[in-house]
Design an enzyme around this catalytic site. Structure first.
Site, mmCIF file in Angstrom:
data_model
loop_
_atom_site.group_PDB
_atom_site.id
_atom_site.type_symbol
_atom_site.label_atom_id
_atom_site.label_comp_id
_atom_site.label_asym_id
_atom_site.label_seq_id
_atom_site.Cartn_x
_atom_site.Cartn_y
_atom_site.Cartn_z
ATOM 1 N N HIS A 55 0.848 -1.186 0.000
ATOM 2 C CA HIS A 55 0.000 0.000 0.000
ATOM 3 C C HIS A 55 0.891 1.246 0.000
ATOM 4 O O HIS A 55 2.049 1.187 0.447
ATOM 5 C CB HIS A 55 -0.884 0.005 1.244
ATOM 6 C CG HIS A 55 -2.113 -0.846 1.113
ATOM 7 N ND1 HIS A 55 -3.100 -0.889 2.074
ATOM 8 C CD2 HIS A 55 -2.519 -1.672 0.125
ATOM 9 C CE1 HIS A 55 -4.055 -1.708 1.684
ATOM 10 N NE2 HIS A 55 -3.727 -2.204 0.515
ATOM 11 N N GLU A 57 1.007 3.905 1.856
ATOM 12 C CA GLU A 57 1.545 4.341 3.150
ATOM 13 C C GLU A 57 2.726 3.481 3.574
ATOM 14 O O GLU A 57 3.772 3.978 3.994
ATOM 15 C CB GLU A 57 0.475 4.239 4.260
ATOM 16 C CG GLU A 57 -0.780 5.028 4.047
ATOM 17 C CD GLU A 57 -1.850 4.201 3.354
ATOM 18 O OE1 GLU A 57 -1.561 3.543 2.331
ATOM 19 O OE2 GLU A 57 -3.003 4.224 3.836
ATOM 20 N N CYS A 85 -6.246 1.833 5.631
ATOM 21 C CA CYS A 85 -6.840 0.568 6.098
ATOM 22 C C CYS A 85 -6.235 0.246 7.470
ATOM 23 O O CYS A 85 -5.273 0.885 7.894
ATOM 24 C CB CYS A 85 -6.549 -0.544 5.093
ATOM 25 S SG CYS A 85 -4.836 -1.144 5.149
ATOM 26 N N CYS A 88 -2.343 -0.324 7.483
ATOM 27 C CA CYS A 88 -1.531 0.893 7.362
ATOM 28 C C CYS A 88 -1.698 1.798 8.576
ATOM 29 O O CYS A 88 -0.731 2.421 9.028
ATOM 30 C CB CYS A 88 -1.900 1.633 6.076
ATOM 31 S SG CYS A 88 -1.364 0.723 4.608
#
Lengths: 149, 149
Positions: A55, A57, A85, A88
């Site tokens: 992801h 992040e 999410c 993260c």
């Protein structure tokens, strides 16, 4: 932190999201800022990498942690175009990132919307500021998913 | 899955936790099992790596995803000696791992204890089974933190 600076750094996260879009990845981008300087950038690379952690992040956090050889990023602000999410969000807490600024909400998977994760005393305190450049962050995602269908 | 097999695979996760202990890392270990075979192993390497994602579960998941070049691990069971944190719990969901078996609870940081994360419709369904070889998993951690003080 004033709102103009937040918008400026969010614009950089949006650039990352647009790169992800071009790579046919869900368009989410992030930057990490320390002392008003961008020190790391990340975008969603999940399809390319085939890794669950890819992801925006976590990509940004890991690139900075590797560069600094340091897990604690306690003077940092992370800008991300989409509400994080739970994976993260917890990585942000565990990196002791001081402040999170996100673009648009993720009502289904967002860790704030679904779990109120930053108010559960799970780790370090994170200041949270949402809806910065919300329209642009959201319309990128909508366009992407419309094209996909 | 019968309980004897679960104990057998948890014993392998405990071996990983013991390796972490020797490396002066918080002793948490994990293995991933598909068709009754161990296909990946992981242990906590956070201090060594200085990376926020270097938990036992994510280490095991990433090593398997890299090996298979595949993000979806939908026939897998993950065994971990300690209840996963929210980051790892969400990584387990997002990898579509079918079943999670953990050793001892983590009342402060565990994603089940604190967030009931697997019942929040955040991602794929994960079967959860806890308290397998609980005493051994817990005493390893207690011993480690006692030594540390």
């Amino acid at each position: 932190m004033n709102n103009d600076l937040d918008k400026l750094f969010m614009a950089e996260a949006i650039k990352e999201a647009k790169l992800a879009y071009k790579e046919r990845e869900v368009p989410v981008g992030a930057v990490i800022v320390i002392d008003n300087k961008i020190v790391a950038r990340g975008r969603n690379t999940r399809i390319k990498d085939n890794l669950v952690t890819s992801h925006a992040e976590i990509n940004a956090i890991l690139s900075l942690e590797k560069e600094l050889n340091q897990r604690i990023l306690d003077n940092a602000t992370i800008y991300v175009t989409l509400e994080p999410c739970p994976m993260c969000a917890y990585a942000i807490m565990e990196s002791h990132i001081k402040r999170l600024v996100y673009g648009t909400v993720d009502p289904k998977r967002g860790a704030i919307s679904t779990l109120d994760i930053f108010n559960k005393s799970l780790g370090s305190k994170v200041e949270v500021c949402g809806n910065i450049e919300k329209e642009e962050c959201e319309s990128l995602l909508k366009e992407f998913f419309k094209e996909l269908r």
